[in-house]
Write an enzyme that holds these catalytic residues in place. Structure first.
Site, short mmCIF file in Angstrom:
data_model
loop_
_atom_site.label_atom_id
_atom_site.label_comp_id
_atom_site.label_asym_id
_atom_site.label_seq_id
_atom_site.Cartn_x
_atom_site.Cartn_y
_atom_site.Cartn_z
N SER A 74 -21.52 -14.02 30.83
CA SER A 74 -21.45 -12.47 30.88
C SER A 74 -21.89 -11.99 32.04
O SER A 74 -22.91 -12.45 32.76
CB SER A 74 -22.06 -12.21 29.53
OG SER A 74 -22.40 -10.40 29.82
N TYR B 10 -29.93 -12.75 24.71
CA TYR B 10 -28.60 -12.84 25.06
C TYR B 10 -28.47 -13.07 26.58
O TYR B 10 -27.76 -13.96 27.05
CB TYR B 10 -27.89 -11.51 24.96
CG TYR B 10 -26.37 -11.37 25.28
CD1 TYR B 10 -25.47 -12.17 24.36
CD2 TYR B 10 -25.91 -10.71 26.23
CE1 TYR B 10 -24.15 -11.99 24.55
CE2 TYR B 10 -24.49 -10.79 26.56
CZ TYR B 10 -23.87 -11.38 25.61
OH TYR B 10 -22.23 -11.49 25.83
N LYS C 46 -26.63 -16.63 28.49
CA LYS C 46 -25.68 -16.27 29.54
C LYS C 46 -25.97 -16.58 30.87
O LYS C 46 -25.30 -17.14 31.54
CB LYS C 46 -25.32 -14.89 29.60
CG LYS C 46 -24.62 -14.47 28.07
CD LYS C 46 -23.48 -15.30 27.64
CE LYS C 46 -22.92 -14.83 26.45
NZ LYS C 46 -21.72 -15.75 26.09
#
Length: 256
Positions: A147, A160, A164
């Site tokens: 991401s 998160y 990533k």
């Protein structure tokens, strides 16, 4: 010649998180390019509905396997069932993932552990399972879906962004392990795409903010990740490995 570079006839692709959004778009592109496809997610009903749409008009074979990739046993079961069904996996797309926004002072261990398993560990387990046969055949493609949040971030995205960013580092190391055997390992780092995940965690104001942060001034459509994925999955991308391909609408180039 240009068309043949993207031809996946005879290949078998496993796409996690393949029942909707980016995963479904990539699976459809692979089937249209000639690959047989296996899609996986936690939801049997969504998988059952998605597979005919993915295969429509392609004359390719496909199947779906329900698995919860935050559970270690399900990760290995998915790999075993996928290999047993088609006898090989030539292309692995580690797309399954989730996000639970929490500020660092409120971050819960259970959420950290679940996202680490789903967003990161499952990618290692599935890659580890398919890599030996890819090496033996001298051809393979592993694509991790990272991401833009692995390169930048925003408040409340500690877990998160950590997962990533870790995928980007893991991609580089795996590329060195597998490159001598003809197996490439790459990342795609999507920016703001209108899929169920951002719609579930972002307010309308947040969604507008993400749109404003892009150079193109809009969110991406899931179909717009299909081309980059096909590049990395095919012979067209045979000399690309250890790389992270930004598909972000220009988020990182617009800093102010």
């Amino acid at each position: 010649m240009a068309t043949s570079l993207f031809d996946l006839t005879g290949r078998v692709a496993l796409i996690t998180g393949g029942s909707k959004g980016l995963g479904k778009a990539m699976a459809r592109a692979f089937a249209q390019a000639g690959a047989d496809v296996i899609i996986s997610s936690r939801h049997p009903a969504e998988l059952e509905a998605a597979l005919p749409e993915i295969l429509h008009g392609t004359h390719r074979k496909g199947c779906w396997i329900a698995a919860d990739l935050s559970v270690r046993e399900d990760m290995q079961r998915l790999a075993d069932e996928a290999l047993a069904t088609f006898g090989r996996i030539d292309i692995l797309v580690n797309n399954a993932g989730s996000n639970i926004p929490e500020p660092i002072e409120d971050l819960q261990d259970v959420n950290w552990d679940r996202l680490m398993e789903l967003n990161l560990t499952s990618c290692m387990v599935l890659s580890r399972a398919v890599a030996p046969a890819m090496k033996e055949r001298g051809w393979g493609r592993i694509i991790h879906i990272s991401s833009v949040m692995g390169m930048t971030s925003k408040a409340g995205r500690t877990t998160y962004s950590a997962t990533k960013a870790a995928l980007i580092g893991m991609t580089r190391a795996m590329a060195l392990d597998l490159g001598p055997s003809g197996v490439t390992v790459n990342c795609i780092a999507p920016g703001p795409f209108l899929t169920d995940l951002p719609l579930s965690v972002l307010s309308p104001a947040d969604r507008q903010n993400f749109s404003d942060r892009t150079a193109l001034g809009r969110w991406g459509d899931p179909q717009e990740v299909a081309g980059p994925a096909l590049l990395l999955a095919s012979d067209a991308g045979s000399y690309i490995t250890g790389s992270t391909l930004l598909v972000d609408g220009g988020v990182l180039c617009k800093s102010l």
